[in-house]
Design an enzyme around this catalytic site. Structure first.
Site, mmCIF file in Angstrom:
data_model
loop_
_atom_site.group_PDB
_atom_site.id
_atom_site.type_symbol
_atom_site.label_atom_id
_atom_site.label_comp_id
_atom_site.label_asym_id
_atom_site.label_seq_id
_atom_site.Cartn_x
_atom_site.Cartn_y
_atom_site.Cartn_z
ATOM 1 C CE LYS A 121 -2.493 3.323 2.407
ATOM 2 N NZ LYS A 121 -1.872 4.490 1.800
ATOM 3 C CD GLU A 124 11.643 4.230 9.665
ATOM 4 O OE1 GLU A 124 11.539 5.342 10.237
ATOM 5 O OE2 GLU A 124 11.881 4.100 8.465
ATOM 6 C CB CYS A 174 12.977 8.268 8.444
ATOM 7 S SG CYS A 174 11.596 7.808 7.370
ATOM 8 C CD GLU A 230 9.284 13.446 12.264
ATOM 9 O OE1 GLU A 230 10.077 12.721 11.648
ATOM 10 O OE2 GLU A 230 8.123 13.093 12.569
#
Length: 490
Positions: free
Chosen positions: A173, A249, A283, A385
């Protein structure tokens, strides 16, 4: 307007560069999705019977096919990726190269990682007399891989190829922002010899994704994305009952620590790239830097000089090295985080308007790079973040202070330390002391923002759980089956 528009039937990808529709896909109905899951589940029984050697041969053929595609002058691979997610086209090839390198490594270690593990006694080097015992790695079944938009090829290869080599079937996906990447990936796998029902691309709404996670025929879910998204996947897996495995993750707020003996020219250049490559949308991008007070001012000066040489603009222009962020909403969130930090006392070192000739206007997806000093952990800039081309640089007086600040975060994906350890035993010892204390999945020395497929890719705290790549990546995608045979002796 957000980066991706959803309806009950149609997914439309908006290009960050132009804010125009780029491609559309039709979502399946629940009935159609259920039928796809049924096909993949049925195909797994047959795929698991294919020998490991044959699966490795098919994977090797896939690498050859994709390498040829990436090498073709007429290949649309790079342009379509840039148009979907906005990364400068000059940087796009690095993702494809990494994708292929990871594939080759996971193929190379497949046999040793998946072979039976014999049990032997320490004193004899053999099994117990009258017994044969071993541990076999067996496939989990159906693996649902939910991939992000920021590095759609790099992140999906981590799970998709080792899952297939292990004998699992895969539902892939992709993010609605990068749907074509999954289709390219799957088409090459099928051309290489993977049966069509063994690898299925599914474009899904959040509700359909939840439905797939909850389906009992899906045995494992590998998710890369936000903390919020990871929690939803985990909750859906729990609702499915049966203790379904989930690998997550998630986010990062990755720190760098520059010790007093670091090579300033090298370190500044590497940390600019680590913070601003892909507009900071990585990331493991460097999102906060701690610098020893003895070299703080010269480091900051060098750092800012490099940032000012960046060219922000059209990502299809080969001279551009900083493109748009993924969406208008992301751009506004990044600017707000900077403004909030300034309101709390931080100082901008890139003057407003310095990049204005490159479309740096409120209301666009083009966010100019920014370096801030006089920062501290009362600011979201240093704790939450950013996922954008912004960095905060904070002065520290010792390794202990740096370690404390590096660990003062809900995240723990990677951290980097910059020091002359290779020339100085004392610095090497100091680095190893930091390795043992910093709370993170990976610790780098004199590099950052990199994923080595020989090493386990994992995080701690809100950066998630589970492991991809390395031998341990195969362990995650298989289950151990113990075989205990009593052998009659004459």
């Amino acid at each position: 307007m957000s980066s991706t528009q959803f309806s009950t039937e149609i997914q439309t990808t908006i290009s960050p560069h132009s804010q125009e529709p780029y491609t559309t896909r039709i979502y399946p109905s629940i009935t159609e999705l259920d039928a796809t899951i049924a096909k993949v589940a049925a195909a797994q029984k047959q795929w698991a019977k294919v020998s490991l050697d044959q699966r490795i041969q098919i994977a090797t053929k896939f690498v050859e096919i994709f390498t040829s595609l990436a090498s073709s002058p007429s290949s649309p691979l790079f342009t379509e990726l840039t148009m979907q997610m906005g990364r400068p086209i000059a940087q796009t090839k690095s993702e494809i190269n990494g994708f292929l390198d990871r594939a080759k490594y996971m193929i190379a270690i497949a046999k040793s990682s998946l072979q039976d593990i014999p049990i032997v006694e320490q004193d004899t080097g053999k099994d117990k007399p009258g017994f044969k015992r071993f541990i076999r790695r067996t496939p989990l079944g159906v693996v649902l891989v939910i991939a992000p938009w920021n590095f759609p090829y790099l992140t999906s290869i981590n799970s998709v190829l080792p899952a297939l080599i292990s004998g699992n079937t895969v539902l892939l996906k992709p993010s609605p922002q990068t749907p074509l990447t999954a289709e390219r990936f799957a088409a090459a796998l099928i051309e290489a010899g993977v049966p069509e029902d063994v690898i299925q691309v599914v474009h899904l709404t959040p509700e359909l994704t939840q439905h797939a996670v909850e389906d009992k025929r899906v045995d494992f879910v590998s998710f890369t994305g936000s903390v919020v998204g990871g929690k939803k996947v985990e909750e859906a897996a729990v609702r499915a009952n049966g203790f379904k495995g989930v690998a997550l993750e998630l986010g990062g707020k990755d720190p760098a620590y520059v010790r007093s003996d670091a090579d300033l020219d090298y370190t500044a250049a590497e940390l600019v790239d680590g913070a601003f490559f892909n507009s900071g949308q990585s990331c493991c991008a460097v999102e906060r830097i701690y610098v020893h007070e003895s070299i703080y001012e010269p480091f900051v000066e060098k750092y800012v000089d490099i940032v000012k040489k960046y060219k922000l603009g059209d990502p299809t222009d080969t001279s551009t090295n900083l493109g748009p962020v993924v969406s208008l909403a992301a751009a506004e969130r990044i600017r707000k985080q900077v403004d909030d930090a300034v309101n709390k006392g931080a100082k901008r070192l890139i003057k407003e308007g310095e990049f204005k000739e490159e479309k740096m206007w409120v209301g666009t997806t083009y966010v100019a790079p920014q370096v801030l000093i006089d920062v501290d952990h009362s600011m979201d800039l240093m704790t939450e973040e950013t996922f954008g081309p912004v960095i905060g640089i904070q002065k520290v007086s010792s390794d202990d202070e740096a370690i404390k600040l590096m660990n003062d975060s809900p995240y723990g994906l990677t951290a980097s330390v910059w020091t002359a350890a290779e020339h100085n035993p004392a610095s090497e010892a100091a680095f190893m002391n930091i390795v043992d204390q910093v709370e993170t999945g990976t610790v780098f020395l004199n590099r950052c923002d990199f994923l080595d497929p020989a090493l386990a890719w994992t995080g701690v705290k809100d950066s998630g759980r589970g492991i991809s790549l390395s031998k341990f990546g195969y362990d995650q995608l298989t289950r151990a089956k113990s075989v205990h045979m009593k052998i009659k002796t004459a």
